[in-house]
Write an enzyme that holds these catalytic residues in place. Sequence first.
Site, PDB file in Angstrom:
ATOM      1  N   ASP A 118      -0.352   5.094   0.781  1.00  0.00           N
ATOM      2  CA  ASP A 118      -0.689   6.040   1.838  1.00  0.00           C
ATOM      3  C   ASP A 118      -0.598   5.362   3.205  1.00  0.00           C
ATOM      4  O   ASP A 118      -1.292   4.386   3.470  1.00  0.00           O
ATOM      5  CB  ASP A 118      -2.110   6.585   1.642  1.00  0.00           C
ATOM      6  N   ASP A 150       0.852  -1.172   0.000  1.00  0.00           N
ATOM      7  CA  ASP A 150       0.000   0.000   0.000  1.00  0.00           C
ATOM      8  C   ASP A 150       0.898   1.235   0.000  1.00  0.00           C
ATOM      9  O   ASP A 150       2.080   1.147   0.358  1.00  0.00           O
ATOM     10  CB  ASP A 150      -0.900  -0.027   1.243  1.00  0.00           C
TER      11      ASP A 150
END
Length: 342
Positions: free
Chosen positions: A27, A25
Amino acid sequence: MTRSRTSPAGSERSLHQAYDTALLDLDGVVYAGGEAIAHAAQSLAAARADGMHLAYVTNNALRTPEAVAEHLGELGIPTEAGEVITSAQAVARLISEQVEPGSKVLVIGGEGLRVALRERGLVPVDSADEEGLAAVVQGYGGPDLPWSRFAEASYAIHRGVPWYASNTDLTIPGARGIGPGNGAAVEVVRIATGAEPQVAGKPLPPMHRETVLRTGAERPLVVGDRLDTDIEGAFNGDVDSLLVLTGVTDGAQLLRAEPRHRPTYVDRDLRGLLTGQPEVVAEGEGFRCGGWTAVAAADVLELRGEGDPLDGLRALCAAAWTQAGEGSCTLDAGKALARIGL
């Protein structure tokens, strides 16, 4: 992978050697508010140099893969556009499988959605009044997305046009804190229309399928900061996961995690890719990890000992998840977490 996990797993091998591909991922894991998270660039460079493939899997549909790759390069993380997989790509594929080639799609979001739709042979448009409109797609459009765009989506959906969403993350981490994500915007349109969108992003299968198709990973490790997207997505895909504590999830949320939200491994940040993971051992009425022992008492989680705070958290996870079984732990963990600063 253990479907009903009751404890974080151990690994004698470093994770970057035990798995062939890290599905990362962005963020809250690699960057926050556009700035690199501490140790991220160095850790990823070391993992890549030792043979691990890196792929960046994000529910944020705002930017194109090329823009994401350029940004990562500016942060000292050399990346090719093909190594970036977005929920915009996943939702575009989902739409393309249900409408005719060349169909018009009303876009409520940013450039990432438009590029992904064109890649699938679809035509992005801006008005609900377009003749022959086949779908509405909604993705994160940044903090300045006008309210009028939600109204445009509502007009089309009320006329019976099928509605799709790139993802439904309610929040998104930024430089100033946690802000509203695409899921919050989706709720606006849901309230206005009473409709339900088809959703592509993590933790749902379309995103996992898109990732597998684009990376060819055989032994993937999902790396994320969110229990309800990254970790649940790994659970749904039956692959292992590493939760890092650099984003939205804190110790209390982790201890309350239901089975689908329990990660395989837990670490502070991306340095965890480069190490093994300590084993959590059942010991008497509790669970020991490193110098810590955690026990589920009558109404509280107790933590005894000393050492690395992360080992204390891992021991607490085992005590909490075992006590909760298939549910969510309700024992008070405040004092135990305070002891380890989490």
